[in-house]
Write a protein that holds these residues in place. Structure first.
Motif, PDB file in Angstrom:
ATOM      1  N   HIS A 143       0.871  -1.195   0.000  1.00  0.00           N
ATOM      2  CA  HIS A 143       0.000   0.000   0.000  1.00  0.00           C
ATOM      3  C   HIS A 143       0.898   1.231   0.000  1.00  0.00           C
ATOM      4  O   HIS A 143       1.615   1.474   0.975  1.00  0.00           O
ATOM      5  N   ILE A 144       0.869   1.988  -1.108  1.00  0.00           N
ATOM      6  CA  ILE A 144       1.717   3.185  -1.194  1.00  0.00           C
ATOM      7  C   ILE A 144       0.865   4.423  -1.488  1.00  0.00           C
ATOM      8  O   ILE A 144      -0.325   4.327  -1.758  1.00  0.00           O
ATOM      9  N   GLY A 145       1.524   5.586  -1.449  1.00  0.00           N
ATOM     10  CA  GLY A 145       0.821   6.854  -1.661  1.00  0.00           C
ATOM     11  C   GLY A 145       0.445   7.424  -0.309  1.00  0.00           C
ATOM     12  O   GLY A 145       1.270   7.441   0.622  1.00  0.00           O
ATOM     13  N   LEU A 146      -0.802   7.870  -0.175  1.00  0.00           N
ATOM     14  CA  LEU A 146      -1.266   8.339   1.132  1.00  0.00           C
ATOM     15  C   LEU A 146      -1.419   7.112   2.027  1.00  0.00           C
ATOM     16  O   LEU A 146      -2.128   6.163   1.659  1.00  0.00           O
ATOM     17  N   MET A 147      -0.703   7.144   3.149  1.00  0.00           N
ATOM     18  CA  MET A 147      -0.759   5.983   4.044  1.00  0.00           C
ATOM     19  C   MET A 147      -1.344   6.435   5.382  1.00  0.00           C
ATOM     20  O   MET A 147      -0.676   7.137   6.144  1.00  0.00           O
ATOM     21  N   LYS A 162       2.349  14.860  -6.460  1.00  0.00           N
ATOM     22  CA  LYS A 162       2.071  16.211  -6.972  1.00  0.00           C
ATOM     23  C   LYS A 162       3.249  16.759  -7.776  1.00  0.00           C
ATOM     24  O   LYS A 162       3.078  17.626  -8.611  1.00  0.00           O
ATOM     25  N   SER A 163       4.465  16.291  -7.473  1.00  0.00           N
ATOM     26  CA  SER A 163       5.637  16.773  -8.226  1.00  0.00           C
ATOM     27  C   SER A 163       6.224  15.609  -9.019  1.00  0.00           C
ATOM     28  O   SER A 163       5.981  14.444  -8.710  1.00  0.00           O
ATOM     29  N   LYS A 164       7.032  15.987 -10.037  1.00  0.00           N
ATOM     30  CA  LYS A 164       7.680  14.976 -10.875  1.00  0.00           C
ATOM     31  C   LYS A 164       8.540  14.046 -10.025  1.00  0.00           C
ATOM     32  O   LYS A 164       8.557  12.831 -10.215  1.00  0.00           O
ATOM     33  N   GLU A 165       9.238  14.652  -9.052  1.00  0.00           N
ATOM     34  CA  GLU A 165      10.136  13.875  -8.187  1.00  0.00           C
ATOM     35  C   GLU A 165       9.352  12.878  -7.336  1.00  0.00           C
ATOM     36  O   GLU A 165       9.746  11.712  -7.193  1.00  0.00           O
ATOM     37  N   ALA A 194      -0.285  10.136 -11.656  1.00  0.00           N
ATOM     38  CA  ALA A 194       0.753   9.354 -10.970  1.00  0.00           C
ATOM     39  C   ALA A 194       0.312   7.888 -10.886  1.00  0.00           C
ATOM     40  O   ALA A 194       1.071   6.959 -11.197  1.00  0.00           O
ATOM     41  N   ALA A 195      -0.949   7.671 -10.472  1.00  0.00           N
ATOM     42  CA  ALA A 195      -1.451   6.300 -10.330  1.00  0.00           C
ATOM     43  C   ALA A 195      -1.484   5.590 -11.679  1.00  0.00           C
ATOM     44  O   ALA A 195      -1.154   4.404 -11.781  1.00  0.00           O
ATOM     45  N   HIS A 196      -1.854   6.341 -12.713  1.00  0.00           N
ATOM     46  CA  HIS A 196      -1.906   5.758 -14.053  1.00  0.00           C
ATOM     47  C   HIS A 196      -0.502   5.338 -14.503  1.00  0.00           C
ATOM     48  O   HIS A 196      -0.300   4.242 -15.057  1.00  0.00           O
ATOM     49  N   ASN A 197       0.473   6.211 -14.226  1.00  0.00           N
ATOM     50  CA  ASN A 197       1.857   5.882 -14.614  1.00  0.00           C
ATOM     51  C   ASN A 197       2.374   4.663 -13.855  1.00  0.00           C
ATOM     52  O   ASN A 197       3.019   3.795 -14.431  1.00  0.00           O
ATOM     53  N   ILE A 204       1.878  -6.258 -11.962  1.00  0.00           N
ATOM     54  CA  ILE A 204       0.845  -6.688 -10.999  1.00  0.00           C
ATOM     55  C   ILE A 204      -0.276  -5.642 -10.987  1.00  0.00           C
ATOM     56  O   ILE A 204      -0.050  -4.478 -11.325  1.00  0.00           O
ATOM     57  N   PRO A 205      -1.501  -6.054 -10.595  1.00  0.00           N
ATOM     58  CA  PRO A 205      -2.608  -5.098 -10.605  1.00  0.00           C
ATOM     59  C   PRO A 205      -2.489  -4.028  -9.523  1.00  0.00           C
ATOM     60  O   PRO A 205      -2.000  -4.301  -8.422  1.00  0.00           O
ATOM     61  N   THR A 206      -2.978  -2.841  -9.856  1.00  0.00           N
ATOM     62  CA  THR A 206      -3.064  -1.768  -8.864  1.00  0.00           C
ATOM     63  C   THR A 206      -4.537  -1.566  -8.511  1.00  0.00           C
ATOM     64  O   THR A 206      -5.412  -1.655  -9.370  1.00  0.00           O
ATOM     65  N   ILE A 207      -4.767  -1.307  -7.234  1.00  0.00           N
ATOM     66  CA  ILE A 207      -6.135  -1.042  -6.756  1.00  0.00           C
ATOM     67  C   ILE A 207      -6.107   0.371  -6.187  1.00  0.00           C
ATOM     68  O   ILE A 207      -5.329   0.652  -5.275  1.00  0.00           O
ATOM     69  N   GLY A 208      -6.949   1.234  -6.710  1.00  0.00           N
ATOM     70  CA  GLY A 208      -6.896   2.633  -6.296  1.00  0.00           C
ATOM     71  C   GLY A 208      -7.996   3.017  -5.326  1.00  0.00           C
ATOM     72  O   GLY A 208      -9.090   2.461  -5.329  1.00  0.00           O
ATOM     73  N   ILE A 209      -7.642   3.983  -4.475  1.00  0.00           N
ATOM     74  CA  ILE A 209      -8.661   4.656  -3.647  1.00  0.00           C
ATOM     75  C   ILE A 209      -8.248   6.123  -3.626  1.00  0.00           C
ATOM     76  O   ILE A 209      -7.161   6.464  -3.155  1.00  0.00           O
ATOM     77  N   GLY A 210      -9.063   6.958  -4.221  1.00  0.00           N
ATOM     78  CA  GLY A 210      -8.662   8.358  -4.386  1.00  0.00           C
ATOM     79  C   GLY A 210      -7.456   8.465  -5.293  1.00  0.00           C
ATOM     80  O   GLY A 210      -6.570   9.294  -5.083  1.00  0.00           O
ATOM     81  N   ALA A 211      -7.395   7.617  -6.322  1.00  0.00           N
ATOM     82  CA  ALA A 211      -6.226   7.597  -7.209  1.00  0.00           C
ATOM     83  C   ALA A 211      -6.658   7.591  -8.681  1.00  0.00           C
ATOM     84  O   ALA A 211      -5.853   7.290  -9.553  1.00  0.00           O
ATOM     85  N   GLY A 212      -7.902   7.914  -8.946  1.00  0.00           N
ATOM     86  CA  GLY A 212      -8.356   8.062 -10.332  1.00  0.00           C
ATOM     87  C   GLY A 212      -8.708   6.757 -11.010  1.00  0.00           C
ATOM     88  O   GLY A 212      -8.584   5.666 -10.437  1.00  0.00           O
ATOM     89  N   VAL A 213      -9.103   6.911 -12.264  1.00  0.00           N
ATOM     90  CA  VAL A 213      -9.671   5.785 -13.013  1.00  0.00           C
ATOM     91  C   VAL A 213      -8.607   4.921 -13.695  1.00  0.00           C
ATOM     92  O   VAL A 213      -8.901   3.832 -14.205  1.00  0.00           O
ATOM     93  N   GLY A 214      -7.358   5.399 -13.670  1.00  0.00           N
ATOM     94  CA  GLY A 214      -6.306   4.680 -14.404  1.00  0.00           C
ATOM     95  C   GLY A 214      -5.705   3.496 -13.668  1.00  0.00           C
ATOM     96  O   GLY A 214      -4.672   2.973 -14.080  1.00  0.00           O
TER      97      GLY A 214
END
Ligand code: KIV
Length: 270
Positions: A143-147, A162-165, A194-197, A204-214
């Motif tokens: 689980h990555i991103g907002l934790m 939010k940034s390229k880095e 970011a989530a789409h990229n 492996i599959p990604t499962i999003g929550i507040g990470a858009g449709v991609g």
């Protein structure tokens, strides 16, 4: 064109989830008890027994005080209620701080519940732990991103990517966690791009929550999506039901009928 969706008829495994990447979006919701797990059975591919239960079920301000014992109890209940979805156990804060502790606790989860996988929060710093767990037969969702377990350390719930880095660092962490053996990745609270990229970079599959449709799939907390949790409503939560109003209306009717001696009438009496 919208696709016709059907109920799930067969037990979902880790392999089923992996095979869905690139084919069909994966659906996941949280559940905390047998009653609701039974309602969700056959409707979604995965159920997460999330430590969000500490907030929505137990009434705390964050997830941090959830314990392994509490999570095991709730997971046993969910497993009693739902037979078809892949059940994921959310490892609570402080239960996977090093390899030995993480494995001992994960083994306890497998012994005491029927959960098929565990989820752990953390980026590059958790790669060694994920590798240790997967090498020892534990199926892991990273689980990555907002934790949410970092809310006190970070001083709030911060949207990531939010940034390229930041995006670059998320991709590096995601790839390393995949290499360490994670079979899926949960992406929370990040810019959709970011989530789409990340999704494109992983096999492996990604499962999003507040990470858009991609993402390859989506997860929502059941009490949010059905309008029961009223303390706050993040932007990403779509309410599919106004649960709180339904309950209040039902209770109001019950109270009126009891007060007016209309319930129980002869239909509900022996
Ligand atoms: O605990 C939980 O419900 C979660 C979701 C926010 C994904 O981790």
């Amino acid at each position: 064109m919208s696709i016709q969706t059907a109920r799930i008829e067969k037990k979902v495994s880790v392999r089923t989830i992996q095979k869905l990447k690139g084919k069909e979006p994966i659906t996941m919701v949280t559940a905390y008890d047998a009653l609701f797990a039974q309602l969700f059975d056959g409707e979604v591919e995965m159920i997460l027994v999330g430590d969000s239960l500490n907030m929505s079920f137990f009434g705390k301000d964050d997830t941090l005080s959830a314990t392994l014992d509490q999570m095991i109890y709730h997971t046993q209940a969910v497993c009693n209620g739902a037979k078809l979805p892949l059940i994921v156990f959310d490892m609570p804060f402080g239960t996977y701080t090093n390899k030995k502790q993480a494995l001992e606790n994960a083994v306890r989860v497998y012994r005491e519940t029927d959960a098929q996988a565990i989820k752990i929060e953390g980026g590059i710093e958790k790669v060694g732990i994920v590798e240790h767990l997967t090498r020892n037969g534990i199926a892991v969702i990273a689980h990555i991103g907002l934790m949410p377990q970092s809310v006190r350390a970070e001083g709030g719930y911060m949207i990531k990517g939010k940034s390229k880095e930041e995006v670059q660092n998320l991709i590096i962490a995601a790839k390393a966690l995949e290499k360490a053996g994670a079979f899926a990745m949960l992406l929370e609270g990040m810019k959709s791009e970011a989530a789409h990229n990340i999704t494109k970079e992983l096999s492996i599959p990604t499962i999003g929550i507040g990470a858009g449709v991609g993402c390859d799939g989506q997860v929502l907390v059941w009490s949010d999506m059905f309008g029961f949790f009223e303390a706050f409503k993040p932007k990403f939560v779509k309410q599919y039901l106004d649960g709180a109003t339904l309950i209040r209306n039902g209770l109001e009717q019950y109270r009126d009928e009891v007060k007016n001696r209309k319930f129980p009438d002869e239909n509900y009496s022996y």
